[in-house]
Design an enzyme around this catalytic site. Structure first.
Site, short mmCIF file in Angstrom:
data_model
loop_
_atom_site.label_atom_id
_atom_site.label_comp_id
_atom_site.label_asym_id
_atom_site.label_seq_id
_atom_site.Cartn_x
_atom_site.Cartn_y
_atom_site.Cartn_z
N ASN A 35 0.80 -1.22 0.00
CA ASN A 35 0.00 0.00 0.00
C ASN A 35 0.84 1.27 0.00
O ASN A 35 0.45 2.28 -0.58
CB ASN A 35 -0.93 0.00 1.22
CG ASN A 35 -1.80 1.22 1.27
OD1 ASN A 35 -2.73 1.37 0.47
ND2 ASN A 35 -1.52 2.13 2.20
N HIS A 36 2.01 1.23 0.64
CA HIS A 36 2.77 2.45 0.86
C HIS A 36 4.26 2.14 0.91
O HIS A 36 4.67 0.97 1.02
CB HIS A 36 2.35 3.12 2.18
CG HIS A 36 2.33 2.16 3.32
ND1 HIS A 36 1.18 1.49 3.73
CD2 HIS A 36 3.31 1.71 4.16
CE1 HIS A 36 1.45 0.70 4.76
NE2 HIS A 36 2.75 0.81 5.03
N ASP B 270 1.14 6.71 0.32
CA ASP B 270 0.50 5.63 -0.43
C ASP B 270 0.94 5.66 -1.89
O ASP B 270 1.08 6.73 -2.50
CB ASP B 270 -1.02 5.77 -0.39
CG ASP B 270 -1.61 5.20 0.89
OD1 ASP B 270 -0.90 5.15 1.90
OD2 ASP B 270 -2.79 4.80 0.86
N ASP C 168 0.33 -7.10 3.10
CA ASP C 168 -0.05 -6.17 4.16
C ASP C 168 -1.11 -5.19 3.67
O ASP C 168 -1.04 -4.69 2.55
CB ASP C 168 1.21 -5.39 4.60
CG ASP C 168 0.94 -4.39 5.70
OD1 ASP C 168 0.64 -4.81 6.82
OD2 ASP C 168 1.03 -3.18 5.41
N LEU D 166 -5.59 -0.47 -1.54
CA LEU D 166 -4.70 -0.14 -2.65
C LEU D 166 -5.27 0.94 -3.56
O LEU D 166 -4.59 1.93 -3.85
CB LEU D 166 -4.37 -1.39 -3.46
CG LEU D 166 -3.06 -2.09 -3.10
CD1 LEU D 166 -3.03 -2.50 -1.64
CD2 LEU D 166 -2.83 -3.30 -3.99
N GLU E 193 -3.93 -9.78 4.59
CA GLU E 193 -4.26 -9.07 5.82
C GLU E 193 -5.38 -8.10 5.48
O GLU E 193 -5.15 -7.02 4.93
CB GLU E 193 -3.06 -8.30 6.38
CG GLU E 193 -3.37 -7.70 7.74
CD GLU E 193 -2.69 -6.36 8.02
OE1 GLU E 193 -2.56 -6.01 9.20
OE2 GLU E 193 -2.32 -5.66 7.06
N HIS F 197 1.90 -9.37 15.96
CA HIS F 197 2.81 -8.26 16.25
C HIS F 197 2.09 -6.94 16.41
O HIS F 197 2.68 -5.97 16.90
CB HIS F 197 3.84 -8.14 15.13
CG HIS F 197 3.23 -7.81 13.80
ND1 HIS F 197 2.48 -8.72 13.10
CD2 HIS F 197 3.24 -6.68 13.06
CE1 HIS F 197 2.06 -8.16 11.97
NE2 HIS F 197 2.50 -6.91 11.93
N ASP F 198 0.84 -6.87 15.98
CA ASP F 198 0.05 -5.64 16.09
C ASP F 198 -0.81 -5.67 17.34
O ASP F 198 -0.87 -6.68 18.05
CB ASP F 198 -0.85 -5.46 14.87
CG ASP F 198 -0.07 -5.00 13.64
OD1 ASP F 198 0.96 -4.32 13.82
OD2 ASP F 198 -0.48 -5.33 12.52
#
Length: 562
Positions: free
Chosen positions: A106-107, A174, A204, A209, A246, A311-312
């Site tokens: 995305n970025h 982005d 991710d 997008l 994700e 991890h988040d």
């Protein structure tokens, strides 16, 4: 070597999520690396892991722990070299362990050469690789994801005098997926890493997008179409590799990322994860049964990934306000335990380090439809540090032994990328791999056992159907998994009190329940209702078999079966 005969390997696997920096430091600089990860593959093989999911290891300024990539074709020097990566992949494959890696689409980082070039001039050839506007008024319906730190999805660029769009941190502009050059570059990146031996990607932030005015800029048809292009390319050029999505979305939107079996192979079951904890807090199985019914069926060549933590933060974006209040009240009583709309805690601290609850939750995700993912350190009951910033409290060094730095590194403690856990309830001197391997009653030994047992039934539990058994005790979740001629009866007492269930199992009359862990035989199922008593926060997995004899009950010495 890898078993390439099983094209649905991901449906039968146990995944393990691991950040390279957090696992093992081979050179004493205080940061984990690929050589260290390679040295610990034997541990993961012994645990029963079939596939690894690596967090971003690419070159990055690390403003977002590597999710801000500044070069997709290189490895962060602290983690090692391309040759170290190749050796790691080769060693993993020799142990029949597959490896997928994060693909951040995305970025990019604002330090990526693409963006550095783009912001130099409005006439830059890279200008259209990003999304620019003279005002911050476009895409007003796109929600702000990092509400604790960002007030807008637009940031002003002094250098070129325009705003650029960022769905996450302002340091992560982005990409513009309406630009075909961007789409082709992404395919080049995918080919590069698959050529080096990766077995797939965890993509991710996939819903974001493409952007369109008048929408919330999530789950747009253009986004789905692009991922179908990627899937077609991977199936054609790299058969056996996978895409894992994700997509933290409501059930209907999350399921859509499977397409018709032609988009993602797998997707995280974000709708299920928080509702497991809600059901536990309410002592009521309904949230789990309800969400499973909403997220099934999926195409035969696809599967959910089930997980308890990662991890988040434990994200609570896609639950009701009432459910979020329950979660905060039960699991995040202190403000420092919360982040954005989630809870930044590891599994063991979430449940007050109660071993019965930890085992119950793992047994639950190991037996629900889908492929389970273990977050590194949760197999030993690691704690967290809520006083570290952002989500770093759940990303501390792996605890290998009671030696200095938890056996993670020989560096001075001040040199570690993060302090080790010294909280008295989770201190590395007692919560570590070495100590738990010595103790037969440890969580680690139990995890090794339950994973091996699941492997005995991997097709049943990985690919089988699920049928919920209606009964009056809301504290007990009951379902049957079935695959071809195999059946597993699963029960979970979600309460802190002993209880019993009365089950109508007449359609399984004549079958005998064999408890899967101890192989203890229970009375044969008859035409009358079946009674089972359960201790607090306990579970049963019963393999339902056709008895070889007419005995209705067999006494088994559980000690001989352990």
């Amino acid at each position: 070597m890898l078993d390439d005969g099983n094209k649905l390997w991901y449906r039968d696997a146990i995944f393990y999520e691991v950040p390279v920096k957090s696992f093992y430091d081979s050179n004493g600089d205080g940061i984990g690396d690929f050589r260290g990860l390679t040295m610990k593959l034997g541990y993961l093989k012994n645990l029963g892991v079939d596939a690894l999911w690596l967090l971003p290891f690419y070159k990055s300024p690390l403003k977002d722990d590597g999710y801000d990539i500044s070069d997709y074709y290189s490895i962060l020097p602290e983690y090692g070299t391309i040759d170290d990566f190749k050796q790691f992949i080769e060693t993993a494959h020799s142990m029949n362990i597959r490896v997928i890696a994060d693909l951040v689409l995305n970025h990019v980082s604002d330090q990526h050469p693409w963006f550095v070039e783009a912001r130099k001039s409005r006439d830059s050839p890279k200008r259209n690789w990003f999304i620019w506007s003279d005002t911050p008024d476009k895409f007003k319906e796109a929600r702000i994801i990092f509400i604790d730190t960002e007030k807008s999805n637009w940031a002003y660029d002094q250098e070129s005098g325009q705003y650029y769009f960022h769905r996450f941190y302002s340091s992560q502009p982005d990409l513009n997926y309406d630009n075909p050059e961007v789409r082709e570059e992404v395919k080049k990146i995918i080919r590069y890493w698959l050529n080096l031996g990766l077995d797939g990607f965890r993509a991710d932030a996939v819903p974001y997008l493409f952007k369109r005015e008048g929408t919330n800029c999530e789950n747009l048809p253009e986004t789905h179409n692009f991922f179908k292009e990627i899937r077609k390319m991977m199936d054609s050029e790299y058969p056996g590799t996978i895409l894992l999505a994700e997509a933290n979305q409501w059930p209907t939107d999350a399921r859509a990322y499977f397409g018709n079996g032609d988009e993602f192979h797998m997707a995280f079951n974000f709708p299920l994860m928080p509702r497991i904890f809600i059901a536990l807090a309410k002592r009521d199985y309904y949230p789990i049964e309800d969400i499973i019914n909403q997220t099934l069926p999926v195409p035969d060549n696809c599967d959910w990934c089930t997980f308890l933590r990662n991890h988040d933060e434990l994200t609570l974006e896609m639950v009701t306000d009432a459910e979020r209040d329950i979660m905060f009240r039960e699991y995040a009583k202190l403000p420092k335990m919360r982040l954005n709309l989630g809870i930044r805690r590891r599994l063991a601290p979430l449940v007050d380090n109660d071993i019965n609850t930890i085992e119950l939750l793992n047994a639950l995700i190991f037996s629900l439809p889908g492929t389970p993912i273990i977050y590194y350190g949760d197999e030993i009951g690691m704690g967290d540090n809520i006083y570290l910033g952002d989500r770093n409290g759940v990303r501390t060094p792996m605890q290998w032994s009671y030696d200095r730095n938890a056996g993670f590194s020989t560096a001075d403690s001040e040199e570690l990328y993060s302090p080790v856990i010294t909280n008295p309830n989770y201190n590395y001197e007692s919560v570590n791999v070495e100590a738990e391997m010595r103790l037969n009653s440890s969580l680690l030994k139990w995890m090794i056992k339950i994973i091996n047992i699941r492997k005995d039934y991997k097709e049943l539990l990985g690919r089988g159907s699920i049928k919920f058994i209606n009964q009056k005790n809301k504290r007990v979740l009951v379902y049957i998994r079935e695959y071809e001629n195999q059946r597993m009866l699963c029960l979970f007492n979600l309460s802190r009190s002993p209880t019993y269930v009365e089950l109508d199992l007449h359609e399984y009359a004549g079958l005998k329940p064999i408890e899967a862990i101890t192989k203890a035989a229970f009375p044969r199922i008859g035409d009358l209702n079946y009674f089972i008593t359960m201790t607090p926060r306990s579970f049963f997995w019963f393999n339902l078999i056709v008895p070889e004899r007419d005995d209705s009950f067999d006494l088994v010495d559980d000690y001989d079966q352990s």
